[in-house]
Design an enzyme around this catalytic site. Structure first.
Site, PDB file in Angstrom:
ATOM      1  N   HIS A   1     -17.641   2.406   5.370  1.00 37.84           N
ATOM      2  CA  HIS A   1     -17.507   1.984   3.967  1.00 37.84           C
ATOM      3  C   HIS A   1     -17.269   0.468   3.911  1.00 37.84           C
ATOM      4  CE1 HIS A   1     -14.798   0.597   0.819  1.00 37.84           C
ATOM      5  NE2 HIS A   1     -15.370   1.459  -0.001  1.00 37.84           N
ATOM      6  N   ASN A   2     -16.345  -0.009   4.723  1.00 38.41           N
ATOM      7  CA  ASN A   2     -16.034  -1.440   4.699  1.00 38.41           C
ATOM      8  C   ASN A   2     -17.213  -2.278   5.183  1.00 38.41           C
ATOM      9  OD1 ASN A   2     -13.520  -0.436   4.042  1.00 38.41           O
ATOM     10  ND2 ASN A   2     -12.442  -2.007   5.187  1.00 38.41           N
TER      11      ASN A   2
ATOM     12  N   LYS B   1     -14.290   5.401   6.690  1.00 42.21           N
ATOM     13  CA  LYS B   1     -13.706   4.266   5.955  1.00 42.21           C
ATOM     14  C   LYS B   1     -14.216   2.948   6.547  1.00 42.21           C
ATOM     15  CE  LYS B   1     -11.220   1.449   3.559  1.00 42.21           C
ATOM     16  NZ  LYS B   1     -10.170   0.672   4.090  1.00 42.21           N
TER      17      LYS B   1
ATOM     18  N   SER C   1      -9.406   3.731   0.442  1.00 42.64           N
ATOM     19  CA  SER C   1     -10.059   2.532  -0.079  1.00 42.64           C
ATOM     20  C   SER C   1      -9.752   2.329  -1.551  1.00 42.64           C
ATOM     21  CB  SER C   1     -11.575   2.598   0.097  1.00 42.64           C
ATOM     22  OG  SER C   1     -12.152   1.453  -0.495  1.00 42.64           O
TER      23      SER C   1
ATOM     24  N   MET D   1       0.824  -1.212   0.000  1.00 37.88           N
ATOM     25  CA  MET D   1       0.000   0.000   0.000  1.00 37.88           C
ATOM     26  C   MET D   1       0.857   1.261   0.000  1.00 37.88           C
ATOM     27  SD  MET D   1      -3.152  -0.783  -0.247  1.00 37.88           S
ATOM     28  CE  MET D   1      -4.039   0.676   0.275  1.00 37.88           C
TER      29      MET D   1
ATOM     30  N   GLU E   1     -19.467  -2.530   2.415  1.00 36.09           N
ATOM     31  CA  GLU E   1     -18.851  -3.462   1.454  1.00 36.09           C
ATOM     32  C   GLU E   1     -19.214  -4.914   1.820  1.00 36.09           C
ATOM     33  OE1 GLU E   1     -14.583  -2.689   0.899  1.00 36.09           O
ATOM     34  OE2 GLU E   1     -14.263  -4.842   1.123  1.00 36.09           O
TER      35      GLU E   1
HETATM   36  P1  NBP Z   1       1.299  -4.321   6.107  1.00 37.44           P
HETATM   37  O1  NBP Z   1       0.064  -4.073   6.869  1.00 37.44           O
HETATM   38  O2  NBP Z   1       1.625  -5.711   5.702  1.00 37.44           O
HETATM   39  O3  NBP Z   1       2.541  -3.758   6.948  1.00 37.44           O
HETATM   40  C1  NBP Z   1       3.865  -3.936   6.512  1.00 37.44           C
HETATM   41  C2  NBP Z   1       4.648  -2.677   6.723  1.00 37.44           C
HETATM   42  O4  NBP Z   1       4.655  -2.311   8.112  1.00 37.44           O
HETATM   43  C3  NBP Z   1       6.107  -2.883   6.340  1.00 37.44           C
HETATM   44  O5  NBP Z   1       6.564  -1.693   5.757  1.00 37.44           O
HETATM   45  C4  NBP Z   1       6.781  -3.123   7.684  1.00 37.44           C
HETATM   46  O6  NBP Z   1       8.134  -2.823   7.711  1.00 37.44           O
HETATM   47  C5  NBP Z   1       6.010  -2.154   8.534  1.00 37.44           C
HETATM   48  N1  NBP Z   1       6.140  -2.358   9.977  1.00 37.44           N
HETATM   49  C6  NBP Z   1       5.659  -3.331  10.782  1.00 37.44           C
HETATM   50 BR1  NBP Z   1       4.778  -4.818  10.206  1.00 37.44          BR
HETATM   51  N2  NBP Z   1       5.936  -3.164  12.071  1.00 37.44           N
HETATM   52  C7  NBP Z   1       6.640  -2.021  12.116  1.00 37.44           C
HETATM   53  C8  NBP Z   1       7.222  -1.306  13.170  1.00 37.44           C
HETATM   54  N3  NBP Z   1       7.110  -1.707  14.431  1.00 37.44           N
HETATM   55  N4  NBP Z   1       7.896  -0.185  12.872  1.00 37.44           N
HETATM   56  C9  NBP Z   1       8.009   0.239  11.608  1.00 37.44           C
HETATM   57  N5  NBP Z   1       7.455  -0.394  10.548  1.00 37.44           N
HETATM   58  C10 NBP Z   1       6.791  -1.520  10.796  1.00 37.44           C
HETATM   59  O7  NBP Z   1       1.375  -3.384   4.804  1.00 37.44           O
HETATM   60  P2  NBP Z   1       0.233  -3.100   3.719  1.00 37.44           P
HETATM   61  O8  NBP Z   1      -0.463  -4.352   3.332  1.00 37.44           O
HETATM   62  O9  NBP Z   1       0.877  -2.270   2.674  1.00 37.44           O
HETATM   63  O10 NBP Z   1      -0.818  -2.219   4.518  1.00 37.44           O
HETATM   64  C11 NBP Z   1      -0.501  -0.977   5.102  1.00 37.44           C
HETATM   65  C12 NBP Z   1      -1.766  -0.422   5.753  1.00 37.44           C
HETATM   66  O11 NBP Z   1      -2.748  -0.248   4.750  1.00 37.44           O
HETATM   67  C13 NBP Z   1      -2.400  -1.346   6.793  1.00 37.44           C
HETATM   68  O12 NBP Z   1      -2.989  -0.568   7.799  1.00 37.44           O
HETATM   69  C14 NBP Z   1      -3.463  -2.068   6.041  1.00 37.44           C
HETATM   70  O13 NBP Z   1      -4.540  -2.497   6.853  1.00 37.44           O
HETATM   71  C15 NBP Z   1      -3.902  -1.017   5.080  1.00 37.44           C
HETATM   72  N6  NBP Z   1      -4.414  -1.623   3.867  1.00 37.44           N
HETATM   73  C16 NBP Z   1      -5.384  -1.014   3.233  1.00 37.44           C
HETATM   74  C17 NBP Z   1      -5.876  -1.530   2.100  1.00 37.44           C
HETATM   75  C18 NBP Z   1      -6.923  -0.789   1.440  1.00 37.44           C
HETATM   76  O14 NBP Z   1      -7.551  -1.257   0.528  1.00 37.44           O
HETATM   77  N7  NBP Z   1      -7.126   0.421   1.860  1.00 37.44           N
HETATM   78  C19 NBP Z   1      -5.414  -2.692   1.531  1.00 37.44           C
HETATM   79  C20 NBP Z   1      -4.413  -3.300   2.161  1.00 37.44           C
HETATM   80  C21 NBP Z   1      -3.931  -2.741   3.325  1.00 37.44           C
HETATM   81  P3  NBP Z   1       9.225  -3.972   7.336  1.00 37.44           P
HETATM   82  O15 NBP Z   1       9.247  -4.029   5.851  1.00 37.44           O
HETATM   83  O16 NBP Z   1      10.494  -3.456   7.909  1.00 37.44           O
HETATM   84  O17 NBP Z   1       8.773  -5.248   7.967  1.00 37.44           O
END
Ligand code: NBP
Length: 484
Positions: A186-187, A183, A128, A13, A190
């Site tokens: 919204h979910n 949001k 979203s 993301m 969904e």
């Molecule tokens: P993730 O939710 O899988 O998180 C991975 C990221 O968090 C990596 O960059 C990781 O760093 C970092 N991280 C973690 Br885990 N613990 C950490 C810490 N203590 N300090 C610093 N960094 C840390 O990533 P994502 O799937 O890209 O989702 C990001 C957000 O977006 C989440 O809140 C998720 O729920 C939301 N999301 C939204 C949608 C949407 O449709 N809106 C879809 C998917 C996700 P690292 O690489 O060093 O481990």
């Protein structure tokens, strides 16, 4: 050179939002806890625009123009607090920290308060549209202070999805956790949207004998009607998919246990706290839980529990009238889910002191997000000039329901007689009927409550609260008098 915005957390993301920002001409500073993700992003996508590579949060902060804008895209929950704690000592007054993850709105309220005390802005934004939306234009629901939005709004609006009329699907929602709250709802909607589609599929298959490939064509056709939406469109694709291994429809080889990540559950929990009857969303969350929570009970029930089906007029395979009835029942149930979601938002606005503009919120969901649908434009119009007491009471929707309700009743009756579960079709119809009913059995419930708990009741013919002396002579007293 300095960057206009920094992104920390470059999993899918964060990486895609950073790329979207860069493609829109912003210089983006990149940071990730482990530098490999930063380098992977730069190796694959440096052509997207102007990036500044940083290895530490100090470098990230130093690379930004002032006031700084830092978008946190790490895993929701404690990682967000961990990153905030590390950033705060590095920042100056009026810098803006943005959380674009799926944070729970009470966390956002707490974080905003804590950072405001340090003269920092904290903006929780609901994003979203999944990975694709993040890259090409998501629907964005920002909370936080109006002042922070002044600095942040132009960037967010630029990278957001655009509605069919070109308007950005991003606008300031209200203070603190309002963006994440919207949001979350919204979910929840969904979940209901997906469940009603699932119920329609089940009915078409088990009552009208329409196989997945033929249903794909029906859903494609439905997508040219009032139901036009992203979820209907992808349903056609999923139903058309044939499993390469078995040659069967893919949907037939997928285990029928639905997963969930929790935002639907949060919506229902928040709705319970607000006293907002989001029965469609709740039934959708429960339907997923029922599908997956106790496989052994489902297995035993298939063998043990009696069918008790009731004979009704048979529906011929592919019966067009029935298919059209299902389409209308789906649409009516969908309308109820949105009405319930909007009602929940109105109640939340009052409870959390957010000046929520329901027409604006509907407008943000017109593109970019998972629930994007033609209907959102109509919902936006319904709330534009005056706020109806319930969305279903907006003249356009009342007129629509006139046409939908008979089909809806036929479908729920048929499903019930034939033992096909339709939790959202049927609960939505009950909601509709309860809303329009002249006298509800709530009167009897008030009588019962007064009987066992002296909870008192109002009378239809006089002011005040009343109590019957149930354990005495059963005479009625004015409850207010009895307290004095
Ligand atoms: P993730 O939710 O899988 O998180 C991975 C990221 O968090 C990596 O960059 C990781 O760093 C970092 N991280 C973690 Br885990 N613990 C950490 C810490 N203590 N300090 C610093 N960094 C840390 O990533 P994502 O799937 O890209 O989702 C990001 C957000 O977006 C989440 O809140 C998720 O729920 C939301 N999301 C939204 C949608 C949407 O449709 N809106 C879809 C998917 C996700 P690292 O690489 O060093 O481990």
């Amino acid at each position: 050179r300095k960057a206009q915005i920094g992104v920390t957390g470059l999993a899918v993301m964060g990486a895609n939002l950073a790329r979207n920002l860069a493609r829109n001409g912003y210089t983006v500073a990149l940071h990730n806890r482990s530098v490999e993700k930063t380098d992977a992003l730069l190796a694959a996508h440096s052509a997207d625009g102007d990036f500044i590579r940083t290895e530490t949060l100090q470098e990230l902060v130093d690379s930004l123009e002032s006031p700084r804008r830092i978008l946190i895209m790490v895993k929701a929950g404690s990682p967000v607090d961990a990153v905030i704690d590390q950033l705060v000592p590095l920042l100056d007054e009026d810098d803006v920290i943005i959380d674009g993850g799926n944070s729970h709105f009470p966390d956002t309220i707490r974080r905003e308060r804590a950072l405001a005390e340090k003269n920092l802005h904290f903006v929780g934004i609901g994003v979203s549209g999944g990975e694709e939306g993040a890259l090409n234009g998501p629907s964005i629901m920002p909370g936080g202070s109006a002042k922070a939005y002044e600095s942040l709004g132009p960037l967010l609006e630029k990278i957001s999805a655009k509605a069919p009329n070109g308007e950005p699907c991003c606008a300031w929602i209200s203070t603190d956790g309002a963006g994440h709250f919207v949001k979350m709802v919204h979910n929840g909607i969904e979940y209901a949207d997906m469940q009603v589609i699932g119920e329609a599929y089940d009915l078409l298959r088990s009552i009208a004998g329409v196989e997945p490939a033929a249903q794909a064509e029906i859903f494609k056709q439905w997508n040219t009607t009032d139901l036009n939406s992203y979820l209907i469109e992808i349903t056609a694709d999923v139903l058309a998919q044939v499993d390469a291994k078995t040659g069967k429809p893919l949907v037939d080889v997928i285990v029928d246990e639905a997963g969930q990540k929790g935002t639907g559950r949060w919506t229902v929990q928040a709705a319970l706290d607000l006293g907002a009857p989001v029965s469609g969303i709740a039934e959708s969350v429960f339907a997923r839980a029922l599908s997956s929570g106790n496989p052994e009970a489902r297995l035993q029930a298939q063998q043990q529990l009696p069918e008790g089906l009731i004979a009704t007029t048979a529906v011929a395979n592919g019966d067009e009238e029935f298919i059209e009835d299902v389409r209308k029942a789906l649409f009516a149930s969908k309308l109820v889910s949105y009405a319930q979601g909007m009602d929940m938002l109105a109640k939340a606005g009052a409870e959390y002191h957010w000046d929520l503009k329901l027409d604006v919120i509907a407008s943000l969901w017109r593109a970019g997000c998972i629930i994007r649908a033609e209907l959102l434009g109509e919902i936006m119009d319904a709330y534009k000039s005056e706020t109806p007491a319930n969305m279903l009471l907006a003249p356009a929707f009342t007129a629509l329901l006139e046409d939908l309700v008979p089909s809806w009743r036929r479908v729920v009756a048929k499903a019930t007689a034939e033992g096909v579960p339709v939790p959202v079709f049927s609960s939505s119809l009950s909601y509709y009927d309860a809303l329009r009913r002249k006298r509800l059995p709530a009167a009897l419930i008030q009588g019962q409550r007064d009987f066992f708990g002296a909870h008192t009741y109002g009378r239809i013919d006089s002011e005040g609260m009343w109590h019957t002396e149930w354990s005495g002579d059963r005479s009625e007293i004015n409850a207010e008098d009895s307290h004095t």
